[in-house]
Motif scaffolding. Sequence first.
Motif, PDB file in Angstrom:
ATOM      1  N   UNK A  97       0.825  -1.203   0.000  1.00 54.96           N
ATOM      2  CA  UNK A  97       0.000   0.000   0.000  1.00 54.96           C
ATOM      3  C   UNK A  97       0.865   1.261   0.000  1.00 54.96           C
ATOM      4  N   UNK A  98       2.007   1.200   0.649  1.00 57.70           N
ATOM      5  CA  UNK A  98       2.884   2.367   0.726  1.00 57.70           C
ATOM      6  C   UNK A  98       3.792   2.514  -0.484  1.00 57.70           C
ATOM      7  N   UNK A  99       4.109   1.396  -1.151  1.00 60.62           N
ATOM      8  CA  UNK A  99       5.184   1.430  -2.145  1.00 60.62           C
ATOM      9  C   UNK A  99       4.782   1.023  -3.556  1.00 60.62           C
ATOM     10  N   UNK A 100       3.649   0.347  -3.755  1.00 64.32           N
ATOM     11  CA  UNK A 100       3.368  -0.294  -5.045  1.00 64.32           C
ATOM     12  C   UNK A 100       3.316   0.694  -6.194  1.00 64.32           C
ATOM     13  N   UNK A 101       2.712   1.849  -5.992  1.00 65.61           N
ATOM     14  CA  UNK A 101       2.568   2.801  -7.098  1.00 65.61           C
ATOM     15  C   UNK A 101       3.869   3.499  -7.439  1.00 65.61           C
ATOM     16  N   UNK A 102       4.826   3.493  -6.535  1.00 69.89           N
ATOM     17  CA  UNK A 102       6.112   4.119  -6.815  1.00 69.89           C
ATOM     18  C   UNK A 102       6.051   5.629  -6.931  1.00 69.89           C
ATOM     19  N   UNK A 103       4.983   6.247  -6.437  1.00 71.12           N
ATOM     20  CA  UNK A 103       4.847   7.696  -6.542  1.00 71.12           C
ATOM     21  C   UNK A 103       4.295   8.157  -7.867  1.00 71.12           C
ATOM     22  N   UNK A 104       3.557   7.295  -8.576  1.00 68.84           N
ATOM     23  CA  UNK A 104       3.043   7.628  -9.903  1.00 68.84           C
ATOM     24  C   UNK A 104       1.894   8.622  -9.818  1.00 68.84           C
ATOM     25  N   UNK A 105       1.778   9.446 -10.857  1.00 67.10           N
ATOM     26  CA  UNK A 105       0.680  10.389 -11.000  1.00 67.10           C
ATOM     27  C   UNK A 105       0.104  10.315 -12.395  1.00 67.10           C
ATOM     28  N   UNK A 106      -0.887  11.152 -12.669  1.00 71.29           N
ATOM     29  CA  UNK A 106      -1.543  11.132 -13.978  1.00 71.29           C
ATOM     30  C   UNK A 106      -0.559  11.467 -15.099  1.00 71.29           C
ATOM     31  N   UNK A 107       0.344  12.384 -14.836  1.00 74.38           N
ATOM     32  CA  UNK A 107       1.320  12.743 -15.857  1.00 74.38           C
ATOM     33  C   UNK A 107       2.242  11.603 -16.225  1.00 74.38           C
ATOM     34  N   UNK A 108       2.548  10.739 -15.260  1.00 71.11           N
ATOM     35  CA  UNK A 108       3.412   9.596 -15.546  1.00 71.11           C
ATOM     36  C   UNK A 108       2.747   8.633 -16.528  1.00 71.11           C
ATOM     37  N   UNK A 109       1.438   8.463 -16.421  1.00 70.26           N
ATOM     38  CA  UNK A 109       0.728   7.590 -17.357  1.00 70.26           C
ATOM     39  C   UNK A 109       0.805   8.137 -18.774  1.00 70.26           C
ATOM     40  N   UNK A 110       0.694   9.446 -18.923  1.00 67.08           N
ATOM     41  CA  UNK A 110       0.782  10.048 -20.255  1.00 67.08           C
ATOM     42  C   UNK A 110       2.196   9.953 -20.821  1.00 67.08           C
ATOM     43  N   UNK A 111       3.193   9.969 -19.939  1.00 68.15           N
ATOM     44  CA  UNK A 111       4.588   9.899 -20.410  1.00 68.15           C
ATOM     45  C   UNK A 111       5.064   8.475 -20.659  1.00 68.15           C
ATOM     46  N   UNK A 112       4.286   7.477 -20.280  1.00 67.96           N
ATOM     47  CA  UNK A 112       4.734   6.083 -20.408  1.00 67.96           C
ATOM     48  C   UNK A 112       5.089   5.699 -21.848  1.00 67.96           C
ATOM     49  N   UNK A 113       4.290   6.053 -22.871  1.00 67.91           N
ATOM     50  CA  UNK A 113       4.698   5.698 -24.245  1.00 67.91           C
ATOM     51  C   UNK A 113       6.038   6.309 -24.637  1.00 67.91           C
ATOM     52  N   UNK A 114       6.278   7.538 -24.224  1.00 70.65           N
ATOM     53  CA  UNK A 114       7.566   8.173 -24.534  1.00 70.65           C
ATOM     54  C   UNK A 114       8.704   7.463 -23.806  1.00 70.65           C
ATOM     55  N   UNK A 115       8.472   7.027 -22.586  1.00 72.75           N
ATOM     56  CA  UNK A 115       9.499   6.283 -21.861  1.00 72.75           C
ATOM     57  C   UNK A 115       9.810   4.969 -22.564  1.00 72.75           C
ATOM     58  N   UNK A 116       8.766   4.308 -23.064  1.00 70.08           N
ATOM     59  CA  UNK A 116       8.986   3.049 -23.783  1.00 70.08           C
ATOM     60  C   UNK A 116       9.810   3.275 -25.040  1.00 70.08           C
ATOM     61  N   UNK A 117       9.471   4.309 -25.791  1.00 68.61           N
ATOM     62  CA  UNK A 117      10.237   4.615 -27.011  1.00 68.61           C
ATOM     63  C   UNK A 117      11.690   4.915 -26.666  1.00 68.61           C
ATOM     64  N   UNK A 118      11.903   5.681 -25.604  1.00 64.28           N
ATOM     65  CA  UNK A 118      13.280   6.017 -25.226  1.00 64.28           C
ATOM     66  C   UNK A 118      14.059   4.780 -24.787  1.00 64.28           C
ATOM     67  N   UNK A 119      13.438   3.910 -23.999  1.00 64.07           N
ATOM     68  CA  UNK A 119      14.124   2.702 -23.552  1.00 64.07           C
ATOM     69  C   UNK A 119      14.569   1.860 -24.737  1.00 64.07           C
ATOM     70  N   UNK A 120      13.689   1.713 -25.724  1.00 64.51           N
ATOM     71  CA  UNK A 120      14.033   0.886 -26.880  1.00 64.51           C
ATOM     72  C   UNK A 120      15.066   1.571 -27.773  1.00 64.51           C
ATOM     73  N   UNK A 121      14.939   2.874 -27.953  1.00 63.45           N
ATOM     74  CA  UNK A 121      15.822   3.579 -28.873  1.00 63.45           C
ATOM     75  C   UNK A 121      17.199   3.847 -28.287  1.00 63.45           C
ATOM     76  N   UNK A 122      17.289   3.954 -26.965  1.00 63.14           N
ATOM     77  CA  UNK A 122      18.556   4.333 -26.335  1.00 63.14           C
ATOM     78  C   UNK A 122      19.196   3.167 -25.592  1.00 63.14           C
ATOM     79  N   UNK A 123      18.410   2.454 -24.788  1.00 60.43           N
ATOM     80  CA  UNK A 123      18.995   1.442 -23.916  1.00 60.43           C
ATOM     81  C   UNK A 123      18.898   0.024 -24.464  1.00 60.43           C
ATOM     82  N   UNK A 124      17.972  -0.250 -25.357  1.00 59.17           N
ATOM     83  CA  UNK A 124      17.757  -1.631 -25.814  1.00 59.17           C
ATOM     84  C   UNK A 124      17.494  -1.657 -27.317  1.00 59.17           C
TER      85      UNK A 124
END
Length: 567
Positions: free
Chosen positions: A242-269
């Motif tokens: 209950x204290x830790x599962x969300x990791x401090x996520x907010x609505x903006x993080x959900x909108x940024x998730x596709x961009x994070x995925x693109x960056x992970x694939x394009x830069x790190x993997x």
Amino acid sequence: MRPRALAVVLPALLLAALTVARLPAAWESGNALNHVSGAWMTLADDLAHGTFYRPLASAELGYGGTRFFPLAFALHAGLLRLGAPLLASGYALSLAAGALLVLGGFLLARRMGLARAPAAAFAALALAGFAGQHALSAVRGDLLAVALQALGLAATLASDPDADAPPRPRRGRLALAALCFVLAFAAKPTALTAPAAAIAWLALRRAPRAALWLAAATAAGAAAVTLATDLLSHGRFLSILAACAAGGAGAGDLLRAPLRLVRLLAVEDRAGLVLIVAAAAALRAAAPRTWAGWRAPAAGGLLLAALWVAAAALGVLAVLASPGTGVNHLVELEAAGASALAAAAASRARARSSSPWPALGAPAAALAGALLAGVTWRVDTSSSRLGELRAVISALPPGPVLSEDPLLPLLAGERPLLLDAWMLRLSSAHDPALARPLLEALRAGAVPAVVLFQDLAGPEADAWYGNGNLGAAPVTEIRGAYRRALWIGRYHVYQPIAPAPPRAPGGEDRVVLAGPVPAPAASSALPAVPADARAPAAAPPAEGTARRAARRPGPPPRGGEARGPAL
């Protein structure tokens, strides 16, 4: 073997050979053992000592907080109880999980209709991306969860209602699939994507009763795992989640998730990007033109693979909406992509299609993975995270250490005061009283050494600690009462500016995190080290390390002997 099969098998053999060849160097260097691996190993070490999920704050253990599920670290703890060394047992479990993933992919490809050699080749592609290669040489639960999901999908495909098998064996295979899915959930809570794909596949294949049965069995098993874990942890598990599962996520993080995925694939993997693009192209080329074609018996494997890719992609986006998540969560998407390439190849062989995508995509992904394995091998022979850790340990003063990387105190033979620096920030933000004893200890200079990933005078420190690890309050106290005394590789060691007063006779050599905070004996100054000093190769621990390890309590005796220091 036909030329088309050879075009897949030979690059996959190269990928497998380079992967196996590079692992000894990866294990020796420990370059994949970041602080997240340290948190996994701390959970295993705690369990080996009799604590299943430490509290968020404890006078005896320090600070807890995690969102990891127990199967992987419970297996690790079992090996520790049997006397296995910490790192060797963790590496062995990761290697076994990787082999299990390849086995699951092989069985899935065989059920899709591929011959043994091509099926093995496509199965090896699950480890072609950086996420899979990194997981093989790290210690964490991602590989095990994906491997169990692949086995569950193979069992689901074997229960195809359009097959000629009698009903009883089909129900037995569904039961096996449900067991695999429940175990996958016990390893990682987001491992519900493959069962979702399997349930949808059964429903689309006109087997609604089988779909409902699998959904009910998986849900009941997942609930049982959650409740049993909470019971065995004396009620700590659900409160920690209950204290830790969300990791401090907010609505903006959900909108940024596709961009994070693109960056992970394009830069790190980028090798993973080649695999996923190849899988998407192969699925598009092999896709039936009509809905009736998708539901035809011959398209069963292709439909299941497409559903798994879609579910895994949605799952990754959901995970990346939580801050603190990274490239390791791409393992399932890449395994699903490998299964999609296998399904497309099987469909192409049955239809005798002339589409080049399944034939070209798999070799390209295998060669990209082989190149990645070779580059990683070279890096692991030229640098060593374990070497840096052991050099820092050998220079630490006596007494407890507060380390941002829990692997450091583990290698020093001590139980880490801090399980996860990210979760300390989250939990103390919700309840500032949790961190108050630690802040008092730091303000008094009661911790002989603090080991951080950032130079607190550097430009990136405020963002790193303010929005990531530890939080601003502990860093403020460290800046006020400590000075940087040593820098080796990625580790910055801070020591009190003013020595703490001597502790009372009989005082314990530890930091108390609840109630009054006793000050340990004055710590000796650390030696001056040039800023460009390099850590030696992974050398054996120094004598001081052995002395620190000797002070650490072992787990309760088993068979008349207690486990010694795990180095």
